[in-house]
Design a protein around this motif. Structure first.
Motif, mmCIF file in Angstrom:
data_model
loop_
_atom_site.group_PDB
_atom_site.id
_atom_site.type_symbol
_atom_site.label_atom_id
_atom_site.label_comp_id
_atom_site.label_asym_id
_atom_site.label_seq_id
_atom_site.Cartn_x
_atom_site.Cartn_y
_atom_site.Cartn_z
ATOM 1 N N VAL A 19 20.666 9.190 -81.285
ATOM 2 C CA VAL A 19 20.841 10.147 -82.382
ATOM 3 C C VAL A 19 19.568 10.966 -82.567
ATOM 4 C CG1 VAL A 19 21.232 10.401 -84.865
ATOM 5 C CG2 VAL A 19 22.578 8.739 -83.558
ATOM 6 N N GLU A 20 18.424 10.293 -82.534
ATOM 7 C CA GLU A 20 17.154 10.998 -82.702
ATOM 8 C C GLU A 20 16.908 11.987 -81.560
ATOM 9 O OE1 GLU A 20 15.334 11.020 -85.442
ATOM 10 O OE2 GLU A 20 17.003 9.790 -86.165
ATOM 11 N N SER A 21 17.345 11.650 -80.362
ATOM 12 C CA SER A 21 17.176 12.588 -79.253
ATOM 13 C C SER A 21 18.021 13.841 -79.466
ATOM 14 C CB SER A 21 17.552 11.916 -77.930
ATOM 15 O OG SER A 21 18.946 11.740 -77.797
ATOM 16 N N LEU A 22 19.186 13.687 -80.079
ATOM 17 C CA LEU A 22 20.021 14.854 -80.397
ATOM 18 C C LEU A 22 19.366 15.709 -81.483
ATOM 19 C CD1 LEU A 22 23.600 13.245 -80.448
ATOM 20 C CD2 LEU A 22 22.700 14.838 -78.737
ATOM 21 N N ARG A 23 18.730 15.055 -82.439
ATOM 22 C CA ARG A 23 18.111 15.780 -83.549
ATOM 23 C C ARG A 23 16.948 16.668 -83.098
ATOM 24 N NH1 ARG A 23 19.088 11.053 -87.563
ATOM 25 N NH2 ARG A 23 20.757 11.954 -88.836
ATOM 26 N N LYS A 24 16.416 16.412 -81.914
ATOM 27 C CA LYS A 24 15.351 17.265 -81.402
ATOM 28 C C LYS A 24 15.853 18.672 -81.094
ATOM 29 C CE LYS A 24 12.768 13.453 -79.261
ATOM 30 N NZ LYS A 24 12.311 12.879 -77.965
ATOM 31 N N HIS A 25 17.155 18.795 -80.878
ATOM 32 C CA HIS A 25 17.722 20.076 -80.466
ATOM 33 C C HIS A 25 18.787 20.632 -81.408
ATOM 34 C CE1 HIS A 25 15.756 19.369 -76.592
ATOM 35 N NE2 HIS A 25 16.304 18.170 -76.586
ATOM 36 N N PHE A 26 19.396 19.752 -82.223
ATOM 37 C CA PHE A 26 20.558 20.165 -83.015
ATOM 38 C C PHE A 26 20.473 19.635 -84.439
ATOM 39 C CE2 PHE A 26 21.834 19.203 -78.601
ATOM 40 C CZ PHE A 26 22.167 20.482 -78.170
ATOM 41 N N ASP A 27 21.268 20.218 -85.316
ATOM 42 C CA ASP A 27 21.492 19.647 -86.646
ATOM 43 C C ASP A 27 22.527 18.541 -86.469
ATOM 44 O OD1 ASP A 27 19.787 21.454 -87.909
ATOM 45 O OD2 ASP A 27 21.391 22.935 -88.143
ATOM 46 N N VAL A 28 22.197 17.318 -86.860
ATOM 47 C CA VAL A 28 23.075 16.170 -86.627
ATOM 48 C C VAL A 28 23.461 15.529 -87.950
ATOM 49 C CG1 VAL A 28 23.312 13.924 -85.512
ATOM 50 C CG2 VAL A 28 22.013 15.743 -84.378
ATOM 51 N N LEU A 29 24.764 15.383 -88.158
ATOM 52 C CA LEU A 29 25.284 14.592 -89.268
ATOM 53 C C LEU A 29 25.734 13.264 -88.693
ATOM 54 C CD1 LEU A 29 26.242 14.097 -92.157
ATOM 55 C CD2 LEU A 29 28.396 15.248 -91.560
ATOM 56 N N ASP A 30 24.976 12.210 -88.958
ATOM 57 C CA ASP A 30 25.241 10.872 -88.427
ATOM 58 C C ASP A 30 25.784 10.014 -89.561
ATOM 59 O OD1 ASP A 30 25.275 8.477 -87.014
ATOM 60 O OD2 ASP A 30 23.128 8.119 -87.304
ATOM 61 N N ASP A 31 27.089 9.814 -89.582
ATOM 62 C CA ASP A 31 27.721 9.072 -90.675
ATOM 63 C C ASP A 31 28.912 8.297 -90.119
ATOM 64 O OD1 ASP A 31 28.923 8.076 -92.920
ATOM 65 O OD2 ASP A 31 28.939 9.968 -94.018
ATOM 66 N N ARG A 32 28.686 7.003 -89.843
ATOM 67 C CA ARG A 32 29.737 6.190 -89.227
ATOM 68 C C ARG A 32 30.897 5.911 -90.178
ATOM 69 N NH1 ARG A 32 26.228 0.850 -88.173
ATOM 70 N NH2 ARG A 32 24.724 2.493 -87.716
ATOM 71 N N GLU A 297 23.148 1.058 -75.779
ATOM 72 C CA GLU A 297 22.032 1.966 -75.500
ATOM 73 C C GLU A 297 22.346 2.865 -74.305
ATOM 74 O OE1 GLU A 297 17.226 1.843 -74.510
ATOM 75 O OE2 GLU A 297 18.299 0.006 -75.023
ATOM 76 N N ARG A 298 22.931 2.275 -73.259
ATOM 77 C CA ARG A 298 23.280 3.072 -72.076
ATOM 78 C C ARG A 298 24.320 4.129 -72.408
ATOM 79 N NH1 ARG A 298 23.349 -2.094 -69.507
ATOM 80 N NH2 ARG A 298 25.638 -2.108 -69.592
ATOM 81 N N VAL A 299 25.368 3.712 -73.118
ATOM 82 C CA VAL A 299 26.454 4.633 -73.471
ATOM 83 C C VAL A 299 25.934 5.761 -74.356
ATOM 84 C CG1 VAL A 299 28.559 4.821 -74.864
ATOM 85 C CG2 VAL A 299 28.339 2.985 -73.178
ATOM 86 N N SER A 300 25.181 5.405 -75.390
ATOM 87 C CA SER A 300 24.685 6.405 -76.336
ATOM 88 C C SER A 300 23.722 7.383 -75.664
ATOM 89 C CB SER A 300 23.998 5.711 -77.513
ATOM 90 O OG SER A 300 24.903 4.893 -78.227
ATOM 91 N N THR A 301 22.841 6.851 -74.829
ATOM 92 C CA THR A 301 21.865 7.708 -74.136
ATOM 93 C C THR A 301 22.569 8.673 -73.200
ATOM 94 O OG1 THR A 301 20.162 5.993 -74.263
ATOM 95 C CG2 THR A 301 19.867 7.705 -72.605
ATOM 96 N N LEU A 302 23.574 8.170 -72.479
ATOM 97 C CA LEU A 302 24.331 9.019 -71.556
ATOM 98 C C LEU A 302 25.053 10.136 -72.295
ATOM 99 C CD1 LEU A 302 25.525 9.559 -68.706
ATOM 100 C CD2 LEU A 302 27.366 7.975 -69.304
ATOM 101 N N ILE A 303 25.734 9.789 -73.373
ATOM 102 C CA ILE A 303 26.494 10.803 -74.109
ATOM 103 C C ILE A 303 25.560 11.810 -74.771
ATOM 104 C CG2 ILE A 303 28.002 11.162 -76.097
ATOM 105 C CD1 ILE A 303 29.381 10.235 -73.497
ATOM 106 N N ALA A 304 24.451 11.353 -75.318
ATOM 107 C CA ALA A 304 23.490 12.282 -75.925
ATOM 108 C C ALA A 304 23.011 13.299 -74.892
ATOM 109 C CB ALA A 304 22.307 11.513 -76.507
ATOM 110 N N ALA A 305 22.706 12.827 -73.689
ATOM 111 C CA ALA A 305 22.213 13.733 -72.650
ATOM 112 C C ALA A 305 23.277 14.725 -72.217
ATOM 113 C CB ALA A 305 21.723 12.920 -71.451
ATOM 114 N N ARG A 306 24.499 14.249 -72.058
ATOM 115 C CA ARG A 306 25.558 15.128 -71.556
ATOM 116 C C ARG A 306 26.043 16.110 -72.619
ATOM 117 N NH1 ARG A 306 28.996 11.153 -67.438
ATOM 118 N NH2 ARG A 306 27.286 10.924 -65.926
#
Length: 316
Positions: A19-32, A297-306
């Motif tokens: 999530v934090e890696s996404l926030r470097k580039h985008f506005d992120v609403l993280d609410d499960r 961690e693997r799944v989240s990192t992969l999806i964040a990158a893609r």
């Protein structure tokens, strides 16, 4: 449009570092909690360029209608039955699954539950702790080595299950109508290709790794269950609806099947008073076969990158 102004909604659990890696580039609403509040979810996606989901958020025409800017759906997993693929295609919304990232977690779940069910000795801690000593009853378990594992659906997860099982001395057979008989994977894996009927008849352990489609719904029904060996164990870590749950529960209750490990169900969560309640040699888990600290961690990192890549390229 600058990537700094683009918005991503995360409606289910995602690893915090991703999530934090996404926030470097985008506005992120993280609410499960959004997944359980459709009204707030619809409000959140009205200006979203991407949404990141697991298996519970429904990407359907109702949501797409409220998300005119949506161009990317990141799926923290591989199953796509909660996504209306046709509606997304019509809207030119790109679907990004985490293919392969949680395969090891699922494969280990299959192997570990298979061994537990065949041995039949690991669900008696309460009795032993209370002073009972069920040694005679628990001395007739079966070894995994030398048994036959039948894999139905020989994609990435099925192949990894086979590789782990072969390393333990298990004979592996597989059925997959999507793979031709001369496909290279059969020779490379050392797994024998069989018909569905042969897989059922020969299995000491039957594991399912197919998507839920019209042709796979109730793939394992009353007729197919009758073809299993009485001691066979059934494992479903794929999708609920592939097994006729009532037929399986009846077979377990009547001793016509040796055991079952079910991670997925037609209705999730299951209702109180489930047909599987109180049955012996049954392992029920809440759709977590693919979830471990490492796989998440693997799944989240992969999806964040893609997702980052897709939005940076302008989406679809």
């Amino acid at each position: 449009m600058s990537t700094q102004r683009r918005k991503i909604v995360v409606s289910e659990f995602m690893d915090s570092s991703a999530v934090e890696s996404l926030r470097k580039h985008f506005d992120v609403l993280d609410d499960r909690t959004l997944v359980d509040d459709p009204k707030r979810l619809f409000e959140a996606v009205h200006d979203a360029d991407a949404i990141v989901i697991r298996n519970r958020t429904q990407i359907n025409p109702a949501l797409l209608e409220r998300a005119p800017r949506l161009s990317v759906v990141g799926r923290l997993g591989v199953g796509l039955d909660n996504i209306d693929l046709k509606a997304c295609e019509q809207r030119q919304v790109k679907i990004i699954p985490a293919t392969g990232a949680n395969a090891l977690a699922v494969a280990e779940y299959v192997i570990s539950t298979a061994m537990m069910l065949l041995r039949g000795a690991y669900l008696s801690s309460a009795e032993v702790a209370s002073g009972d000593w069920p040694r005679p009853q628990l001395s007739n378990g079966r070894e995994f080595a030398g048994s036959t594992l039948a894999v139905v659906g020989f994609g990435g997860v099925g192949q990894l299950v086979a590789r782990l099982a072969i390393g333990l001395g298990v004979q592996v057979i597989a059925f997959d109508p999507q793979l031709a008989g001369d496909a290279e994977v059969w020779q490379l894996s050392g797994v024998r290709r069989v018909s569905f009927e042969e897989a059922l008849a020969q299995a000491d352990v039957l594991t399912l790794h197919v998507p839920l489609r019209d042709e796979t719904r109730n793939l394992l029904g009353p007729v197919q269950i009758k073809s299993l060996k009485p001691h066979a164990v059934v494992i479903n870590a794929a999708r609920g609806g592939i097994i006729d749950e009532a037929a399986l529960a009846t077979a377990l209750r009547e001793g016509r099947v040796g055991g079952a490990a079910l991670d997925v169900f037609e209705e999730e969560p299951m209702r109180d008073g489930s047909m599987f309640a109180g049955l012996p040699n049954v392992i029920l888990t809440p759709h977590i076969a693919g979830l471990t600290l490492q796989s998440n961690e693997r799944v989240s990192t992969l999806i964040a990158a893609r997702v980052t890549e897709a939005l940076s390229q302008g989406g679809c």
